[in-house]
Design a protein around this motif. Structure first.
Motif, PDB file in Angstrom:
ATOM      1  N   LYS A 145       0.876 -26.354 -24.859  1.00 52.40           N
ATOM      2  CA  LYS A 145      -0.159 -25.322 -24.689  1.00 52.40           C
ATOM      3  C   LYS A 145      -0.614 -25.231 -23.236  1.00 52.40           C
ATOM      4  O   LYS A 145      -0.707 -24.150 -22.678  1.00 52.40           O
ATOM      5  CB  LYS A 145      -1.374 -25.630 -25.583  1.00 52.40           C
ATOM      6  CG  LYS A 145      -1.069 -25.596 -27.060  1.00 52.40           C
ATOM      7  CD  LYS A 145      -2.293 -25.957 -27.885  1.00 52.40           C
ATOM      8  CE  LYS A 145      -2.754 -27.389 -27.666  1.00 52.40           C
ATOM      9  NZ  LYS A 145      -1.750 -28.400 -28.012  1.00 52.40           N
ATOM     10  N   SER A 146      -0.886 -26.392 -22.649  1.00 57.48           N
ATOM     11  CA  SER A 146      -1.379 -26.372 -21.273  1.00 57.48           C
ATOM     12  C   SER A 146      -0.296 -25.916 -20.313  1.00 57.48           C
ATOM     13  O   SER A 146      -0.576 -25.255 -19.316  1.00 57.48           O
ATOM     14  CB  SER A 146      -1.893 -27.755 -20.882  1.00 57.48           C
ATOM     15  OG  SER A 146      -2.931 -28.147 -21.741  1.00 57.48           O
ATOM     16  N   THR A 147       0.939 -26.250 -20.602  1.00 56.91           N
ATOM     17  CA  THR A 147       2.043 -25.803 -19.755  1.00 56.91           C
ATOM     18  C   THR A 147       2.131 -24.281 -19.789  1.00 56.91           C
ATOM     19  O   THR A 147       2.279 -23.624 -18.755  1.00 56.91           O
ATOM     20  CB  THR A 147       3.376 -26.408 -20.246  1.00 56.91           C
ATOM     21  OG1 THR A 147       3.194 -27.806 -20.439  1.00 56.91           O
ATOM     22  CG2 THR A 147       4.485 -26.173 -19.260  1.00 56.91           C
TER      23      THR A 147
HETATM   24  N1  LIG Z   1      11.487 -29.449 -22.650  1.00 55.91           N
HETATM   25  C1  LIG Z   1      10.323 -28.811 -22.630  1.00 55.91           C
HETATM   26  N2  LIG Z   1       9.209 -29.529 -22.414  1.00 55.91           N
HETATM   27  C2  LIG Z   1       8.031 -28.870 -22.394  1.00 55.91           C
HETATM   28  C3  LIG Z   1       7.936 -27.479 -22.612  1.00 55.91           C
HETATM   29  N3  LIG Z   1       6.639 -27.130 -22.556  1.00 55.91           N
HETATM   30  C4  LIG Z   1       5.946 -28.261 -22.305  1.00 55.91           C
HETATM   31  N4  LIG Z   1       6.786 -29.305 -22.192  1.00 55.91           N
HETATM   32  C5  LIG Z   1       6.407 -30.716 -21.945  1.00 55.91           C
HETATM   33  O1  LIG Z   1       5.695 -31.160 -23.072  1.00 55.91           O
HETATM   34  C6  LIG Z   1       4.676 -32.074 -22.705  1.00 55.91           C
HETATM   35  C7  LIG Z   1       3.340 -31.625 -23.240  1.00 55.91           C
HETATM   36  O2  LIG Z   1       2.900 -30.477 -22.568  1.00 55.91           O
HETATM   37  P1  LIG Z   1       1.361 -30.053 -22.493  1.00 55.91           P
HETATM   38  O3  LIG Z   1       1.327 -28.693 -21.896  1.00 55.91           O
HETATM   39  O4  LIG Z   1       0.538 -31.115 -21.873  1.00 55.91           O
HETATM   40  O5  LIG Z   1       1.009 -29.975 -24.040  1.00 55.91           O
HETATM   41  P2  LIG Z   1      -0.381 -29.624 -24.741  1.00 55.91           P
HETATM   42  O6  LIG Z   1      -0.033 -28.838 -25.954  1.00 55.91           O
HETATM   43  O7  LIG Z   1      -1.313 -29.010 -23.764  1.00 55.91           O
HETATM   44  O8  LIG Z   1      -0.852 -31.061 -25.179  1.00 55.91           O
HETATM   45  P3  LIG Z   1      -2.330 -31.575 -25.522  1.00 55.91           P
HETATM   46  O9  LIG Z   1      -3.230 -31.091 -24.442  1.00 55.91           O
HETATM   47  O10 LIG Z   1      -2.182 -33.051 -25.534  1.00 55.91           O
HETATM   48  O11 LIG Z   1      -2.665 -31.036 -26.855  1.00 55.91           O
HETATM   49  C8  LIG Z   1       4.750 -32.178 -21.202  1.00 55.91           C
HETATM   50  O12 LIG Z   1       5.536 -33.297 -20.878  1.00 55.91           O
HETATM   51  C9  LIG Z   1       5.445 -30.885 -20.793  1.00 55.91           C
HETATM   52  O13 LIG Z   1       6.121 -31.025 -19.565  1.00 55.91           O
HETATM   53  C10 LIG Z   1       9.152 -26.748 -22.844  1.00 55.91           C
HETATM   54  O14 LIG Z   1       9.158 -25.549 -23.044  1.00 55.91           O
HETATM   55  N5  LIG Z   1      10.307 -27.476 -22.831  1.00 55.91           N
END
Ligand SMILES: Nc1nc2c(ncn2[C@@H]2O[C@H](COP(=O)(O)OP(=O)(O)OP(=O)(O)O)[C@@H](O)[C@H]2O)c(=O)[nH]1
Ligand SMILES: [Mg+2]
Lengths: 596, 78
Positions: free
Chosen positions: A14-16
């Motif tokens: 989500k944050s990405t």
């Molecule tokens: N391979 C791959 N990795 C991804 C992708 N999007 C995110 N990631 C990886 O997944 C991990 C989690 O990404 P975040 O954006 O922190 O996830 P989040 O949903 O915000 O997580 P929380 O804040 O903990 O709920 C990181 O290591 C990112 O680099 C994608 O499209 N492909």
């Protein structure tokens, strides 16, 4: 203004995606529970301004931990125009029920099958059209990290926001936030029609790494070796860079500042150049070390190794009344204690969370690291210095463990928990660059706010009344030092340090800047002068004290705001102070007794 | 085919979940992560000194403490 919220399970990206959509720099990491609070940014989408909100992850709509409550409270109290539901496509089987639950809210929504790059590598085939028909909304395969499908996703979000659906009233939403088991059956039926997973899982790299990294015997030694290796690397690469920055700053002082400010009356010149500038420059010369350090931290956080560390250390931590997640928070605290404290929101049991929050401030953060890198360089040979530093990290852990053990006696607690071990991932260069820029930015903010004010005040206190000898007993600082002398002398800490330690309470970097002001020098001269002021035993005693004593102001503020308990905050301030005094006393007196 | 609690399994075993006798909130969390009655799982590894287990459910690897796994009954696959 319209509002778009990003929802989904933890660690789905989500944050990405948020960062890609808004150009913001929300923190990303391969650990469930990186985002624990709301984070909003405004963008122009189509013709209208949209507020995009990044939410913490949630497992389902009944969410029961602190970070999940944040999501529920947000959805219940804030009007939202559309949802972007972020799913990890590689785990679609587990994530679809949440998406189905969310469709019941009646808000326009777009489902993003994120990490489609990983899903493809697994040989997974997902029929997005079929899913879209079943869910009644757009379903788009994307990769937030690498950008595939991003354009389509953005367009779909614009459309979802543009079609003014009747906003369900907050009461209506509230009543729908229930949930039912029927969604699981519904999800299974839908999955059977749309998802094909290869029968045999391809042998993957993560499993092979885990065979070594999670080995019952080698796992922990490997972890320790990795940690030592990382510090060694930061130290070896950082030292020359630090010298280069110090040289530049010194050049600015002699070539620019001294001629420019030379005409100022002596007290003002002293205040500006020997106070504010020297103090700030000494702290600023550590920026390269800090950046390198955070690069290494970012690499570890994004690798997925943190969950493995929780696995490896849980047996130890459970004996102390904590769990492996607490150990991971200690590690996160190496960077800065504040986000680590926030990270404990994933814990539900209050006693567990508070106990973890009590030990995090004992973790050797990067601000303290600067002080220690400086003092170890000044007082020890280049050969000894890294080991002294390692010893300080060890003390930091031991202090945390002792505190946890004692706290666990007072208030034993147990919380059942489950933690996902995500696949190993590597951050992209962009992600790394973003993260280090953020740390520099953060540092500059601190520098301008706390550090300049702190070191300037120290200069004033060590130079007034103006007829007193600078730094001498007749100055304000000197008087304070005499007053504190009975407490500091048994620790082998010079009484002139009293005022420095007092300001170190605001931000630990000030200790370093204030030292420069106190000694009246910067750069190499400072290093040498410090070496003449204290011997190795006194220096280590001082470092022990700085490591453990009262957490910095931001940490105390976070402790207070996260627990809303004055009693707890008081304990969290007083206990480390006692611990610091006891540890320094035992060390100093012990070392002297042994004849060092 | 025998019914046992999950904490008794050692790495390499495969089983099907029979029931989750856990506090409601925790059960909910496990179900959201795919640990539901009737689903297959396998134990992948276990940490030294009575540490946690790593359990695989479909594509997901989860770490579970043994004392918590005690509340999960499973039917061993033949
Ligand atoms: N391979 C791959 N990795 C991804 C992708 N999007 C995110 N990631 C990886 O997944 C991990 C989690 O990404 P975040 O954006 O922190 O996830 P989040 O949903 O915000 O997580 P929380 O804040 O903990 O709920 C990181 O290591 C990112 O680099 C994608 O499209 N492909
Ligand atoms: Mg996040």
């Amino acid at each position: 203004m319209k509002r778009l919220a990003l929802v989904g399970m933890p660690n789905t990206g989500k944050s990405t995606f948020f960062n890609r959509l808004t150009g913001a720099s929300a923190r990303v990491g391969n650990w469930p529970g990186v985002t624990v609070d709301l984070y909003a940014a405004k963008i122009l989408l189509g013709e209208s301004m949209v507020e995009v909100v990044d939410l913490p992850g949630l497992y389902d709509l009944h969410g029961y931990s602190g970070d999940e409550q944040v999501v529920r409270r947000f959805l219940e109290s804030q009007p939202v125009d559309a949802l972007a539901v972020v799913l990890n496509a590689g785990q679609i089987e587990h994530q679809l029920p949440l998406a189905l639950q969310l469709t019941h809210l009646g808000l326009p929504l777009v489902v993003l099958l994120n990490m489609s790059d990983e899903a493809r590598a697994m040989g997974l085939s997902i029929d997005a059209e079929g899913l879209a028909a079943g869910l009644g909304c757009r379903v788009i395969a994307v990769s937030a990290k690498y950008g595939h499908g991003y354009g389509v996703a953005r367009e779909a979000l614009r459309e979802a926001l543009a079609n003014p659906a009747p906003r369900p009233s907050l009461e209506e939403l509230h009543s729908r936030l229930g949930g039912d088991d029927a969604v699981v059956e519904q999800a299974d039926a839908l999955l059977a029609d749309t998802v094909v997973r290869p029968r045999q899982m391809a042998p993957n790299l993560s499993a092979r790494i885990d065979r070594l990294a999670l080995h019952p015997l080698w796992g922990i030694p490997l972890f320790i070796a990795a940690l030592l290796g990382m510090f060694q690397l930061v130290y070896t690469l950082g030292a020359p860079l630090q010298d280069a920055v110090a040289w530049c700053l010194d050049g600015i002082r002699t070539l620019l500042l001294e001629p420019l400010a030379g005409w100022l009356p002596a007290p003002l010149y002293g205040l500006l150049v020997e106070g504010a500038w020297d103090g700030l420059a000494t702290v600023a010369s550590f920026v390269p070390v800090i950046v390198l350090f955070f690069l290494a931290m970012a690499l570890i956080e994004d690798s997925g190794y943190l969950s493995r560390i929780a696995f490896l250390t849980d047996a130890l931590m459970s004996r102390l009344g904590l769990d492996g997640r607490g150990f991971v928070m200690l590690l996160m605290g190496f960077g800065c204690n504040v986000p680590a404290l926030m990270g404990t929101r994933v814990m539900r049991e209050r006693r567990l969370r508070w106990l973890t929050m009590l030990i995090i401030p004992l973790s050797l953060c990067s601000a303290r690291l600067q002080v220690f890198v400086f003092l170890t360089t000044a007082l020890f040979t280049p050969h000894q210095a890294p080991w002294v530093l390692a010893a300080l990290y060890l003390v930091s852990f031991v202090a945390a463990f002792v505190t946890a053990w004692l706290g666990g006696r007072v208030a034993p607690c147990h919380e059942p928990f489950v933690l996902e071990l995500p696949p190993y991932r590597l951050p992209t260069l962009r992600q790394i660059a973003l993260r280090s820029w953020q740390e520099v930015h953060h540092f500059l903010m601190r520098a301008t706010r706390f550090i300049v004010i702190g070191v300037t005040l120290v200069w004033v206190l060590t130079h007034y009344p103006h007829d007193a000898v600078a730094g001498g007993p007749a100055t304000l600082a000197g008087m304070f030092g005499q007053w504190m002398e009975p407490l500091l002398a048994p620790l082998g800490i010079d009484q002139t340090m009293a005022v420095v330690l007092l300001f170190g309470f605001v931000a630990k970097e000030i200790v370093l800047g204030a030292l420069a002001v106190l000694v009246g020098a910067d750069g190499d001269a400072l290093t040498q002068l410090v070496g003449t002021r204290m011997d190795a035993v006194q220096g280590f005693s001082l470092m022990l004290f700085v490591l453990l004593y009262t957490p910095c102001l931001s940490t105390v503020a976070t402790l207070k705001s996260e627990t809303r308990s004055l009693a707890f905050t008081t304990v969290a301030v007083v206990w480390p102070l006692l611990l610091a005094w006891g540890a320094s006393f035992a060390f100093y007196q012990g070392a002297r007794l042994l004849g060092f | 085919m025998s019914v046992v609690t999950l904490d008794t399994l050692s790495p390499g075993h495969e089983a099907t979940i029979e029931s989750l006798d856990l506090d409601a909130g925790f059960r909910q969390r496990l179900q959201a992560l795919g640990l539901r009655c009737g689903r297959p799982l396998s134990v992948e590894r276990q940490a030294a000194l009575g540490g946690p287990l790593v359990v695989r459910v479909g594509p997901v690897q989860l770490m579970l403490r043994r004392c918590d796994a005690h509340g999960i009954t499973v039917r061993l696959s033949a």
